[in-house]
Design an enzyme around this catalytic site. Structure first.
Site, short mmCIF file in Angstrom:
data_model
loop_
_atom_site.label_atom_id
_atom_site.label_comp_id
_atom_site.label_asym_id
_atom_site.label_seq_id
_atom_site.Cartn_x
_atom_site.Cartn_y
_atom_site.Cartn_z
CE LYS A 116 -4.54 -1.32 1.74
NZ LYS A 116 -5.55 -1.70 2.26
CE LYS A 198 -5.23 -8.50 -2.44
NZ LYS A 198 -6.02 -8.28 -0.66
CE LYS A 201 -13.21 -4.11 -0.50
NZ LYS A 201 -11.95 -4.04 0.50
P1 TYM Z 1 -10.19 -6.54 3.37
O1 TYM Z 1 -10.96 -5.84 3.05
O2 TYM Z 1 -9.03 -6.24 2.27
O3 TYM Z 1 -10.90 -8.07 2.36
C1 TYM Z 1 -11.84 -8.79 2.49
C2 TYM Z 1 -11.68 -10.10 3.43
O4 TYM Z 1 -11.41 -10.40 1.97
C3 TYM Z 1 -10.53 -11.35 1.65
N1 TYM Z 1 -9.59 -11.14 0.65
C4 TYM Z 1 -9.40 -12.40 -0.59
N2 TYM Z 1 -10.32 -13.36 -0.72
C5 TYM Z 1 -9.53 -13.90 -1.66
N3 TYM Z 1 -8.48 -13.99 -2.33
C6 TYM Z 1 -9.30 -12.24 -2.81
N4 TYM Z 1 -8.45 -12.09 -3.96
C7 TYM Z 1 -9.56 -11.21 -2.02
N5 TYM Z 1 -8.77 -9.94 -1.30
C8 TYM Z 1 -9.99 -10.20 -0.42
C9 TYM Z 1 -9.81 -10.62 2.87
O5 TYM Z 1 -8.44 -11.90 3.15
C10 TYM Z 1 -9.91 -10.58 3.73
O6 TYM Z 1 -10.50 -11.53 4.76
N6 TYM Z 1 -7.04 -5.77 7.72
C11 TYM Z 1 -8.69 -6.79 6.59
C12 TYM Z 1 -9.56 -6.00 7.65
C13 TYM Z 1 -9.74 -6.12 9.05
C14 TYM Z 1 -10.12 -7.38 9.25
C15 TYM Z 1 -10.13 -6.88 10.88
C16 TYM Z 1 -10.33 -8.73 8.86
C17 TYM Z 1 -9.67 -5.41 9.77
N7 TYM Z 1 -9.64 -6.10 11.30
C18 TYM Z 1 -10.11 -8.42 11.89
C19 TYM Z 1 -10.20 -9.65 10.36
C20 TYM Z 1 -9.70 -9.26 11.48
C21 TYM Z 1 -8.42 -6.21 5.43
O7 TYM Z 1 -7.97 -5.26 4.69
O8 TYM Z 1 -9.01 -6.98 4.39
#
Ligand code: TYM
Length: 336
Positions: A116, A198, A201
């Site tokens: 990032k 990957k 969004k």
């Molecule tokens: P975020 O918002 O990027 O993504 C949300 C969830 O989607 C999963 N994910 C994917 N899984 C498979 N293939 C992909 N291409 C893919 N892109 C995203 C992510 O692994 C995630 O599970 N830091 C986290 C948000 C967060 C969080 C937490 C998660 C903040 N606090 C506490 C668990 C527990 C994040 O940015 O996810």
């Protein structure tokens, strides 16, 4: 709703744009299957989202949409606690404390920070750097047993565990040390245009991602255009056929069929047929979610009520851990 015999799940997503098939298959779909077995908290992590510059009106709208997408995907908002991170101040308070138990060296090793900060090099802010301490706070506040996420979040789970273990070794058993949960298929969905990256969004190429809200024609078009290879064999081989392997993975995560079954089903068939079949199962998976989302969008009072009630429930639980932590580190209580 809190059943003392059940273990606790916590997970969250950033409301930074429309969620993708990657988010859905890597996380949300698993959340719905786990919801009966566990006490679950599913958060909309708007505080994490502002580590990258957001337009306020858009962030507000995406946060509400994300909450509705959680429910539309099948999460029960009465059984689970579905809420906005910013409605529970204990997240920020615990994050501050945990910042003081997290090392610069650990934070600078985080892949997400490196990615990032190179992508947003005009805005490498302190929040982006200390992001994992806030994430650890999210999880540890609720004495979480299990965290269902995609593979990209595994490193953040490891640092969360390290922070919890470090804190416990100083103050006794304050935090439960959480386990990561990765689904069998779908934990890493790749871009349709570059299967070595990957699906994300924030991808600027709209053809690289399937959004949860894409209509059937768009889904067919994107899968048809997806990048594959010239082997002309539907086989799972991530090294040599990353595009086709990604489509097999998507098909498997949606239908529950094993990779071997899928390879057998499409033996001798062309990529065109296979791509259409993948599009078809994805369309059918998303159709009821999109319908439910439309219904929910018309019921503003219902959504408002969920937001209000769930914030109360989350605050109540979060304060229990926060008070304990404050006492342990030596913050004085307010005299009675
Ligand atoms: P975020 O918002 O990027 O993504 C949300 C969830 O989607 C999963 N994910 C994917 N899984 C498979 N293939 C992909 N291409 C893919 N892109 C995203 C992510 O692994 C995630 O599970 N830091 C986290 C948000 C967060 C969080 C937490 C998660 C903040 N606090 C506490 C668990 C527990 C994040 O940015 O996810």
């Amino acid at each position: 709703m809190i059943n003392m015999n059940k273990k606790t799940i916590f997970s969250g997503m950033q409301p930074s744009g429309v969620i993708t098939l990657g988010n859905y298959l890597g996380a949300l779909k698993n959340w719905t299957t786990l919801q009966d077995e566990y006490n679950c908290l599913y958060c909309i992590v708007d505080m994490h989202a502002i580590t990258v510059r957001q337009d306020p009106a858009t962030l507000r709208k995406s946060s509400r949409n994300l909450l509705m997408q959680y429910i539309a995907s099948g999460l029960n908002p009465e059984e689970n606690i579905i809420y906005y991170q910013s409605h529970v101040p204990a997240h920020a308070e615990l994050a501050w404390i945990l910042n003081c138990y997290t090392y610069m060296g650990e934070l600078s090793r985080m892949t997400q920070f490196k990615e990032k900060s190179s992508k947003h090099n005009e805005n490498i802010n302190a929040g982006l750097f200390t992001y994992p301490a806030l994430m650890a706070a999210d999880i540890l506040l609720f004495q979480t047993d299990v965290v269902p996420v995609g593979i990209d979040q595994k490193q953040h789970l490891e640092i969360t565990r390290d922070i919890a273990i470090r804190f416990n070794s100083i103050y006794g058993d304050v935090f439960k040390v959480p386990e990561v949960y990765l689904g069998k298929a779908g934990a890493k969905i790749m871009s349709l245009q570059d299967p070595l990256r990957k699906m994300s969004k924030s991808d600027s190429d709209v053809n690289a991602t399937i959004s949860l809200m894409d209509d059937p024609d768009t889904i067919v078009r994107k899968f048809k255009r997806s990048v594959t290879d010239s082997f002309a064999k539907v086989t799972f081989d991530e090294q040599n056929q990353p595009g086709i392997s990604n489509l097999i993975n998507i098909y498997s995560a949606v239908t529950g069929d094993s990779i071997e079954t899928i390879e057998r089903e499409f033996e001798g068939k062309g990529y065109g047929d296979f791509k259409l079949k993948v599009a078809e199962v994805v369309i059918e998976e998303l159709r009821p979610i999109q319908q439910k989302f439309e219904e929910l969008s018309k019921d503003s009072a219902y959504i408002d009520n969920i937001i209000k009630e769930n914030a109360k429930r989350a605050n109540y639980l979060a304060m229990k851990t926060l008070r304990k932590v404050q006492k342990k580190v030596g913050f004085p209580p307010i005299p009675k």
